[in-house]
Motif scaffolding. Structure first.
Motif, PDB file in Angstrom:
ATOM      1  N   ASN A   1      41.742  29.290  36.434  1.00 49.40           N
ATOM      2  CA  ASN A   1      41.505  30.281  35.379  1.00 49.40           C
ATOM      3  C   ASN A   1      42.268  29.926  34.094  1.00 49.40           C
ATOM      4  O   ASN A   1      42.558  30.799  33.288  1.00 49.40           O
ATOM      5  CB  ASN A   1      41.880  31.691  35.854  1.00 49.40           C
ATOM      6  CG  ASN A   1      41.285  32.763  34.965  1.00 49.40           C
ATOM      7  OD1 ASN A   1      40.192  32.610  34.419  1.00 49.40           O
ATOM      8  ND2 ASN A   1      41.997  33.856  34.798  1.00 49.40           N
TER       9      ASN A   1
ATOM     10  N   ILE B   1      39.261  33.674  31.993  1.00 53.26           N
ATOM     11  CA  ILE B   1      38.659  34.999  32.128  1.00 53.26           C
ATOM     12  C   ILE B   1      39.791  36.000  32.024  1.00 53.26           C
ATOM     13  O   ILE B   1      40.746  35.907  32.764  1.00 53.26           O
ATOM     14  CB  ILE B   1      37.942  35.153  33.496  1.00 53.26           C
ATOM     15  CG1 ILE B   1      36.795  34.150  33.581  1.00 53.26           C
ATOM     16  CG2 ILE B   1      37.455  36.582  33.709  1.00 53.26           C
ATOM     17  CD1 ILE B   1      36.156  34.072  34.950  1.00 53.26           C
ATOM     18  N   PRO B   2      39.842  36.867  31.069  1.00 57.49           N
ATOM     19  CA  PRO B   2      38.785  37.370  30.189  1.00 57.49           C
ATOM     20  C   PRO B   2      38.841  36.819  28.772  1.00 57.49           C
ATOM     21  O   PRO B   2      38.104  37.290  27.917  1.00 57.49           O
ATOM     22  CB  PRO B   2      39.057  38.858  30.156  1.00 57.49           C
ATOM     23  CG  PRO B   2      40.560  38.934  30.170  1.00 57.49           C
ATOM     24  CD  PRO B   2      40.993  37.792  31.064  1.00 57.49           C
TER      25      PRO B   2
ATOM     26  N   GLU C   1      35.513  34.054  28.803  1.00 50.00           N
ATOM     27  CA  GLU C   1      34.347  34.667  29.452  1.00 50.00           C
ATOM     28  C   GLU C   1      34.711  36.047  29.970  1.00 50.00           C
ATOM     29  O   GLU C   1      35.870  36.321  30.321  1.00 50.00           O
ATOM     30  CB  GLU C   1      33.888  33.819  30.637  1.00 50.00           C
ATOM     31  CG  GLU C   1      33.253  32.510  30.252  1.00 50.00           C
ATOM     32  CD  GLU C   1      32.733  31.734  31.457  1.00 50.00           C
ATOM     33  OE1 GLU C   1      32.905  32.198  32.615  1.00 50.00           O
ATOM     34  OE2 GLU C   1      32.165  30.660  31.236  1.00 50.00           O
ATOM     35  N   ASP C   2      33.687  36.902  30.049  1.00 50.15           N
ATOM     36  CA  ASP C   2      33.860  38.218  30.653  1.00 50.15           C
ATOM     37  C   ASP C   2      34.004  38.069  32.160  1.00 50.15           C
ATOM     38  O   ASP C   2      33.451  37.137  32.755  1.00 50.15           O
ATOM     39  CB  ASP C   2      32.648  39.113  30.355  1.00 50.15           C
ATOM     40  CG  ASP C   2      32.522  39.486  28.904  1.00 50.15           C
ATOM     41  OD1 ASP C   2      33.565  39.486  28.200  1.00 50.15           O
ATOM     42  OD2 ASP C   2      31.400  39.772  28.463  1.00 50.15           O
ATOM     43  N   PRO C   3      34.711  39.012  32.807  1.00 56.22           N
ATOM     44  CA  PRO C   3      34.770  38.984  34.271  1.00 56.22           C
ATOM     45  C   PRO C   3      33.372  39.159  34.883  1.00 56.22           C
ATOM     46  O   PRO C   3      32.518  39.850  34.302  1.00 56.22           O
ATOM     47  CB  PRO C   3      35.662  40.171  34.610  1.00 56.22           C
ATOM     48  CG  PRO C   3      36.407  40.474  33.359  1.00 56.22           C
ATOM     49  CD  PRO C   3      35.513  40.066  32.234  1.00 56.22           C
TER      50      PRO C   3
ATOM     51  N   THR D   1      30.710  40.758  37.028  1.00 58.42           N
ATOM     52  CA  THR D   1      30.570  42.142  37.499  1.00 58.42           C
ATOM     53  C   THR D   1      29.409  42.316  38.458  1.00 58.42           C
ATOM     54  O   THR D   1      29.100  43.426  38.841  1.00 58.42           O
ATOM     55  CB  THR D   1      30.370  43.100  36.290  1.00 58.42           C
ATOM     56  OG1 THR D   1      29.207  42.694  35.568  1.00 58.42           O
ATOM     57  CG2 THR D   1      31.589  43.111  35.396  1.00 58.42           C
TER      58      THR D   1
END
Length: 131
Positions: free
Chosen positions: A98, A122-123, A126-128, A130
């Protein structure tokens, strides 16, 4: 995924003079080394304003190819005055999946660092997930 972007200023020594008689031979050797890497991505060695530079970038499914880290280690060995950075994101690297990592080449040494401006990936980048 393994994404990378980097550059190297190729110099024989860290001396601040413009006279480097072995530099053309070093560049010829590096051209051969780069040709053997057979990278489908960006991997370019060229002279600009009287100095040689390497630029590289790419993204592959796995970090095993091409071996861009080995290129930095090779440059450190044959041209210890060189310097540059390689930014990498490898989501398969244990304990660093990460993070954006930075390989630093300076004075014949290659060291690894965490790029704090892009980490945690992340974040920050990139967005987590979901889903």
């Amino acid at each position: 995924m393994f994404e990378y972007h980097g550059w190297i200023t190729v110099r024989e020594t860290a001396a601040a003079d413009d006279e480097d008689p072995r530099l053309p031979d070093i560049v010829d050797e590096l051209r051969l080394h780069i040709a053997q890497m057979d990278s489908p991505y960006l991997l370019d060695l060229r002279w600009m304003n009287g100095e040689p530079f390497i630029h590289l970038g790419g993204s592959s499914n796995h970090s095993s190819s091409p071996d861009v880290v080995e290129l930095y280690e090779h440059v450190a060995l044959i041209a210890p005055g060189s310097y540059g950075l390689l930014h990498m994101h490898n989501d398969e690297e244990p304990s660093h999946e990460n993070e954006v990592r930075v390989l630093r080449l300076v004075r014949g040494m290659v060291t690894r660092h965490t790029e704090v401006l892009l980490s945690p990936y992340i974040p920050t980048v990139e967005d987590p997930f979901t889903g």
